[in-house]
Scaffold this motif. Structure first.
Motif, PDB file in Angstrom:
ATOM      1  N   ASN A   1     -24.076   0.268   6.878  1.00  0.00           N
ATOM      2  CA  ASN A   1     -24.028   1.574   7.527  1.00  0.00           C
ATOM      3  C   ASN A   1     -22.836   1.717   8.401  1.00  0.00           C
ATOM      4  N   ILE A   2     -22.118   2.558   8.286  1.00  0.00           N
ATOM      5  CA  ILE A   2     -20.849   2.881   8.880  1.00  0.00           C
ATOM      6  C   ILE A   2     -20.626   4.219   9.505  1.00  0.00           C
ATOM      7  N   MET A   3     -20.834   4.212  10.957  1.00  0.00           N
ATOM      8  CA  MET A   3     -20.830   5.485  11.400  1.00  0.00           C
ATOM      9  C   MET A   3     -21.972   6.580  11.109  1.00  0.00           C
ATOM     10  N   GLY A   4     -22.862   5.783  10.814  1.00  0.00           N
ATOM     11  CA  GLY A   4     -24.096   6.630  10.308  1.00  0.00           C
ATOM     12  C   GLY A   4     -24.460   7.042   9.017  1.00  0.00           C
ATOM     13  N   SER A   5     -23.297   6.565   8.157  1.00  0.00           N
ATOM     14  CA  SER A   5     -23.456   6.830   6.698  1.00  0.00           C
ATOM     15  C   SER A   5     -23.699   5.530   6.045  1.00  0.00           C
ATOM     16  N   ALA A   6     -24.504   5.529   4.777  1.00  0.00           N
ATOM     17  CA  ALA A   6     -24.731   4.477   4.393  1.00  0.00           C
ATOM     18  C   ALA A   6     -23.952   4.204   2.839  1.00  0.00           C
ATOM     19  N   TYR A   7     -23.721   2.900   2.820  1.00  0.00           N
ATOM     20  CA  TYR A   7     -22.669   2.444   1.846  1.00  0.00           C
ATOM     21  C   TYR A   7     -23.199   1.518   0.978  1.00  0.00           C
ATOM     22  N   ARG A   8     -23.351   1.496  -0.239  1.00  0.00           N
ATOM     23  CA  ARG A   8     -23.741   0.300  -0.988  1.00  0.00           C
ATOM     24  C   ARG A   8     -22.400  -0.339  -1.683  1.00  0.00           C
ATOM     25  N   LEU A   9     -21.981  -1.445  -1.132  1.00  0.00           N
ATOM     26  CA  LEU A   9     -20.891  -2.343  -1.694  1.00  0.00           C
ATOM     27  C   LEU A   9     -21.158  -3.424  -2.554  1.00  0.00           C
ATOM     28  N   VAL A  10     -20.207  -3.902  -3.369  1.00  0.00           N
ATOM     29  CA  VAL A  10     -20.176  -4.868  -4.256  1.00  0.00           C
ATOM     30  C   VAL A  10     -19.534  -5.980  -3.868  1.00  0.00           C
ATOM     31  N   CYS A  11     -19.855  -7.244  -3.659  1.00  0.00           N
ATOM     32  CA  CYS A  11     -18.870  -8.346  -3.577  1.00  0.00           C
ATOM     33  C   CYS A  11     -19.365  -9.532  -4.258  1.00  0.00           C
ATOM     34  N   LYS A  12     -18.842 -10.382  -4.268  1.00  0.00           N
ATOM     35  CA  LYS A  12     -18.837 -11.775  -4.955  1.00  0.00           C
ATOM     36  C   LYS A  12     -20.047 -12.428  -4.252  1.00  0.00           C
ATOM     37  N   GLU A  13     -20.742 -13.410  -4.995  1.00  0.00           N
ATOM     38  CA  GLU A  13     -21.889 -14.165  -4.559  1.00  0.00           C
ATOM     39  C   GLU A  13     -21.227 -14.934  -3.307  1.00  0.00           C
ATOM     40  N   GLY A  14     -22.196 -14.838  -2.169  1.00  0.00           N
ATOM     41  CA  GLY A  14     -21.597 -15.931  -0.933  1.00  0.00           C
ATOM     42  C   GLY A  14     -20.767 -15.174  -0.028  1.00  0.00           C
ATOM     43  N   GLU A  15     -20.231 -14.036  -0.479  1.00  0.00           N
ATOM     44  CA  GLU A  15     -19.432 -13.058   0.503  1.00  0.00           C
ATOM     45  C   GLU A  15     -20.010 -11.977   1.151  1.00  0.00           C
ATOM     46  N   GLU A  16     -21.469 -12.122   0.988  1.00  0.00           N
ATOM     47  CA  GLU A  16     -22.205 -11.125   1.573  1.00  0.00           C
ATOM     48  C   GLU A  16     -22.312 -10.906   3.278  1.00  0.00           C
ATOM     49  N   ARG A  17     -22.192 -12.195   3.825  1.00  0.00           N
ATOM     50  CA  ARG A  17     -22.161 -12.298   5.327  1.00  0.00           C
ATOM     51  C   ARG A  17     -20.820 -11.574   5.861  1.00  0.00           C
ATOM     52  N   ALA A  18     -19.810 -12.166   5.037  1.00  0.00           N
ATOM     53  CA  ALA A  18     -18.322 -11.701   5.524  1.00  0.00           C
ATOM     54  C   ALA A  18     -18.365 -10.162   5.460  1.00  0.00           C
ATOM     55  N   LEU A  19     -18.795  -9.718   4.307  1.00  0.00           N
ATOM     56  CA  LEU A  19     -18.556  -8.062   4.304  1.00  0.00           C
ATOM     57  C   LEU A  19     -19.380  -7.547   5.329  1.00  0.00           C
ATOM     58  N   ARG A  20     -20.758  -8.024   5.430  1.00  0.00           N
ATOM     59  CA  ARG A  20     -21.702  -7.163   6.631  1.00  0.00           C
ATOM     60  C   ARG A  20     -20.801  -7.301   7.927  1.00  0.00           C
ATOM     61  N   GLU A  21     -20.206  -8.329   8.237  1.00  0.00           N
ATOM     62  CA  GLU A  21     -19.643  -8.648   9.467  1.00  0.00           C
ATOM     63  C   GLU A  21     -18.387  -7.554   9.802  1.00  0.00           C
ATOM     64  N   ALA A  22     -17.450  -7.443   8.455  1.00  0.00           N
ATOM     65  CA  ALA A  22     -16.404  -6.524   8.443  1.00  0.00           C
ATOM     66  C   ALA A  22     -16.869  -5.092   8.531  1.00  0.00           C
ATOM     67  N   ALA A  23     -17.959  -4.717   7.939  1.00  0.00           N
ATOM     68  CA  ALA A  23     -18.608  -3.492   8.027  1.00  0.00           C
ATOM     69  C   ALA A  23     -19.083  -3.146   9.350  1.00  0.00           C
ATOM     70  N   SER A  24     -19.660  -4.038  10.079  1.00  0.00           N
ATOM     71  CA  SER A  24     -19.947  -3.834  11.376  1.00  0.00           C
ATOM     72  C   SER A  24     -18.689  -3.729  12.519  1.00  0.00           C
ATOM     73  N   LEU A  25     -17.736  -4.522  12.242  1.00  0.00           N
ATOM     74  CA  LEU A  25     -16.311  -4.380  12.996  1.00  0.00           C
ATOM     75  C   LEU A  25     -16.053  -3.149  12.706  1.00  0.00           C
ATOM     76  N   LEU A  26     -16.186  -2.612  11.599  1.00  0.00           N
ATOM     77  CA  LEU A  26     -15.374  -1.021  11.178  1.00  0.00           C
ATOM     78  C   LEU A  26     -16.311  -0.058  12.051  1.00  0.00           C
ATOM     79  N   ASP A  27     -17.521  -0.261  11.758  1.00  0.00           N
ATOM     80  CA  ASP A  27     -18.609   0.659  12.334  1.00  0.00           C
ATOM     81  C   ASP A  27     -18.318   0.700  13.897  1.00  0.00           C
ATOM     82  N   LYS A  28     -18.068  -0.427  14.401  1.00  0.00           N
ATOM     83  CA  LYS A  28     -17.853  -0.494  16.098  1.00  0.00           C
ATOM     84  C   LYS A  28     -16.463   0.237  16.406  1.00  0.00           C
ATOM     85  N   LYS A  29     -15.477  -0.011  15.473  1.00  0.00           N
ATOM     86  CA  LYS A  29     -14.103   0.460  15.854  1.00  0.00           C
ATOM     87  C   LYS A  29     -14.313   2.193  15.618  1.00  0.00           C
TER      88      LYS A  29
END
Length: 103
Positions: free
Chosen positions: A7-35
């Motif tokens: 969820n980024i700024m109130g909008s839901a997104y379904r993203l695709v990533c490689k196995e094992g990279e889910e946590r990093a993608l969630r953290e990146a999305a969280s950082l972007l949401d905060k910014k």
């Protein structure tokens, strides 16, 4: 590949990533949401596209001024590394260009 819902700024997104990279993608999305939320909340920038660009520029600037925690490059920023590499390329190009005429 795996799907990750963020969820980024109130909008839901379904993203695709490689196995094992889910946590990093969630953290990146969280950082972007905060910014983006911080920029939106200042009220100075209107429109999600402009907010996204401002957030991207802010994050790029932070990335370029980041320093390595340890090692031979720990005292200089990534931007300084890039500038030094560009200067070395100019010197090498200047030195090698006359050599091209020999072949």
């Amino acid at each position: 590949m795996t799907n990750v819902d963020v969820n980024i700024m109130g909008s839901a997104y379904r993203l695709v990533c490689k196995e094992g990279e889910e946590r990093a993608l969630r953290e990146a999305a969280s950082l972007l949401d905060k910014k983006m939320t911080t920029i939106r909340d200042t009220g100075k920038v209107k429109g999600n596209d402009r907010i996204a660009v401002m957030a991207a520029l802010s994050m790029a600037a932070e990335f370029l001024t980041a320093k390595a925690p340890a090692g031979p490059l720990s005292e200089i920023s990534l931007l300084e590394v890039q500038q030094k590499l560009a200067a070395m390329h100019r010197v090498l190009d200047g030195a090698l260009t006359p050599q091209e005429n020999l072949f």
